[in-house]
Enzyme design. Structure first.
Site, mmCIF file in Angstrom:
data_model
loop_
_atom_site.group_PDB
_atom_site.id
_atom_site.type_symbol
_atom_site.label_atom_id
_atom_site.label_comp_id
_atom_site.label_asym_id
_atom_site.label_seq_id
_atom_site.Cartn_x
_atom_site.Cartn_y
_atom_site.Cartn_z
ATOM 1 N N ARG A 220 38.792 51.720 40.500
ATOM 2 C CA ARG A 220 38.532 52.019 39.183
ATOM 3 C C ARG A 220 38.413 53.602 38.889
ATOM 4 O O ARG A 220 37.841 54.067 39.685
ATOM 5 C CB ARG A 220 37.237 51.332 38.596
ATOM 6 C CG ARG A 220 36.607 52.066 37.326
ATOM 7 C CD ARG A 220 35.602 51.113 36.807
ATOM 8 N NE ARG A 220 35.843 49.804 36.743
ATOM 9 C CZ ARG A 220 34.784 49.234 35.859
ATOM 10 N NH1 ARG A 220 33.702 49.587 35.616
ATOM 11 N NH2 ARG A 220 35.141 47.924 35.452
ATOM 12 N N ARG B 268 29.951 44.452 37.020
ATOM 13 C CA ARG B 268 30.496 42.902 37.216
ATOM 14 C C ARG B 268 31.805 43.073 37.867
ATOM 15 O O ARG B 268 32.059 42.127 38.814
ATOM 16 C CB ARG B 268 31.052 42.359 36.107
ATOM 17 C CG ARG B 268 29.745 41.767 35.191
ATOM 18 C CD ARG B 268 29.965 41.672 33.829
ATOM 19 N NE ARG B 268 29.664 43.029 33.391
ATOM 20 C CZ ARG B 268 28.474 43.389 33.155
ATOM 21 N NH1 ARG B 268 27.360 42.825 33.213
ATOM 22 N NH2 ARG B 268 28.642 44.931 32.954
ATOM 23 N N THR B 269 32.731 44.021 37.680
ATOM 24 C CA THR B 269 34.158 43.960 38.306
ATOM 25 C C THR B 269 34.018 44.241 39.689
ATOM 26 O O THR B 269 34.547 43.535 40.576
ATOM 27 C CB THR B 269 34.912 45.229 37.788
ATOM 28 O OG1 THR B 269 34.875 44.988 36.385
ATOM 29 C CG2 THR B 269 36.210 45.160 38.345
ATOM 30 N N HIS C 288 42.374 47.173 31.746
ATOM 31 C CA HIS C 288 41.399 46.573 32.793
ATOM 32 C C HIS C 288 42.058 45.116 32.741
ATOM 33 O O HIS C 288 41.538 44.207 32.649
ATOM 34 C CB HIS C 288 40.059 46.393 31.909
ATOM 35 C CG HIS C 288 38.973 46.062 32.847
ATOM 36 N ND1 HIS C 288 39.311 45.664 34.216
ATOM 37 C CD2 HIS C 288 37.650 46.197 32.880
ATOM 38 C CE1 HIS C 288 37.835 45.356 35.009
ATOM 39 N NE2 HIS C 288 36.927 45.669 33.939
ATOM 40 N N LYS D 89 32.480 67.468 48.119
ATOM 41 C CA LYS D 89 32.678 68.757 48.980
ATOM 42 C C LYS D 89 33.975 69.239 48.214
ATOM 43 O O LYS D 89 34.322 70.155 49.001
ATOM 44 C CB LYS D 89 32.870 68.421 50.279
ATOM 45 C CG LYS D 89 31.629 67.868 51.055
ATOM 46 C CD LYS D 89 31.988 67.489 52.387
ATOM 47 C CE LYS D 89 30.944 66.838 53.248
ATOM 48 N NZ LYS D 89 31.456 66.298 54.591
HETATM 49 N N1 ASP Z 1 33.020 46.323 31.621
HETATM 50 C C1 ASP Z 1 34.249 46.628 30.685
HETATM 51 C C2 ASP Z 1 34.958 47.843 31.225
HETATM 52 O O1 ASP Z 1 34.763 48.210 32.292
HETATM 53 C C3 ASP Z 1 33.765 46.460 29.244
HETATM 54 C C4 ASP Z 1 32.945 47.885 28.985
HETATM 55 O O2 ASP Z 1 32.600 48.460 29.798
HETATM 56 O O3 ASP Z 1 32.610 47.877 27.750
HETATM 57 O O4 ASP Z 1 35.850 48.233 30.572
#
Ligand code: ASP
Length: 308
Positions: free
Chosen positions: A108, A58-59, A136, A86
């Site tokens: 991320r 999703r993100t 987050h 590498k």
């Molecule tokens: N998608 C959210 C996160 O990246 C929640 C999860 O992974 O549980 O933190």
């Protein structure tokens, strides 16, 4: 001019109350414009890099959609086929990506504070897409945006945050962002081993009311919002501990039907088994809509950070 222009977004505390209401209104406007014209031209000529060193659905995709709908371009860094394999350090990788002059980088990483650790070597604004167990921030943004849309307010809400509050990064960010609203009550609902970390409570002390409880049944009748999270299997050091705790809380339709209706049920997703699929068709189950809201609020955020 917006106050988020050119800024890094590394914590939910980076949004003040005024920013939040402005972003909510902008997200509503962009929702209308995007559904009418599909692709807008606010971000024409701008480039966003998504640098995800940890899995995401999703993100990453909603940021990419948001940028594309704004008329900008997206370049995706994929760790599995990169020079990290590498032996290149992640800091070098970030410097290289930044050297191509993107207008924003969404990062991320599984290490807490990774985005903070590279922000001074990266010229482009950095938006955190999640850093380990720490935070987050844009998930919290879409969470409060969803609550605001559903209830017409965030001030005064009573929310239960259920699940793995120890390893999850969405409960801390959601808690921090809720300090920007008035008169909020949070019930942290979890088995003892998964309760919210003290470090999180210290940061919200005196700014929201909170209580730690062991079961949802104790508080269910008081809630405006139930926010469910999965057990973060990948963050357990001892797999046996995960095995012991998995399945320790499950929300089912028959369980919900025994109590007063909770107005809004949310989940950052992915879900494993903590919300039974028979809950999905209840009108108060908002988690798929919550994920969709991510595109509009992230478009609003990108528009502000890019200053377009
Ligand atoms: N998608 C959210 C996160 O990246 C929640 C999860 O992974 O549980 O933190």
């Amino acid at each position: 001019m917006s106050s988020l222009r050119g800024r890094d977004v590394l914590s939910a505390f980076d949004f003040d109350r005024e920013d939040l209401f402005r972003l909510f209104e902008l997200a509503e406007r962009l929702r209308g414009e995007i559904s009418g014209r599909r692709v807008l031209d606010y971000a024409r000529g701008k480039v966003m890099i998504t640098a995800f060193f940890e899995p995401s659905t999703r993100t990453k995709i909603s940021f990419q959609f948001a940028m594309t709908r704004l008329g900008g371009e997206v370049v995706d860094f994929i760790e599995e086929v990169s020079s990290i394999r590498k032996g290149e350090t992640e800091e070098d990788t970030m410097k290289i990506l930044d050297g191509y002059d993107p207008d924003v980088i969404v990062v991320r990483h599984s290490k807490p504070f990774f985005p903070h650790s590279v922000k001074d070597v990266v010229r482009a604004p950095i938006i955190s897409g999640g850093d380990g167990t720490n935070e987050h921030p844009t998930q919290a943004l879409l969470d409060v945006y969803t609550i605001w849309r559903e209830l017409g307010r965030v001030d005064g809400i009573v929310i239960g945050i259920l699940g793995d509050l120890k390893y999850g990064r969405t409960p801390p960010s959601l808690s921090y962002i809720l300090t920007r609203f008035n008169d909020v009550t949070i019930y942290y609902i979890a088995p003892k081993q998964l309760q919210i970390r003290d470090e999180v409570l210290r940061k919200i002390e005196g700014r929201v009311r909170y209580h730690l409880v062991g079961s949802v049944e104790e508080v269910i009748e008081k809630l405006d919002v139930l926010y469910v999270t999965r057990i973060q299997k990948e963050r357990f050091e001892d797999p046996r501990e995960y095995e012991r705790l998995k399945g320790s809380y499950i929300i089912t339709r028959s369980m919900l039907e025994k109590y007063r209706k909770i107005p809004v049920i949310m989940h950052p997703l992915p879900r494993v088994d903590e919300i039974a699929t028979d809950v999905d068709t209840l009108p108060q189950a908002k988690y798929f809509e919550q994920a969709r809201n991510g595109v509009f609020i992230r478009a609003a955020l990108l528009k502000e950070v890019l200053g377009v």
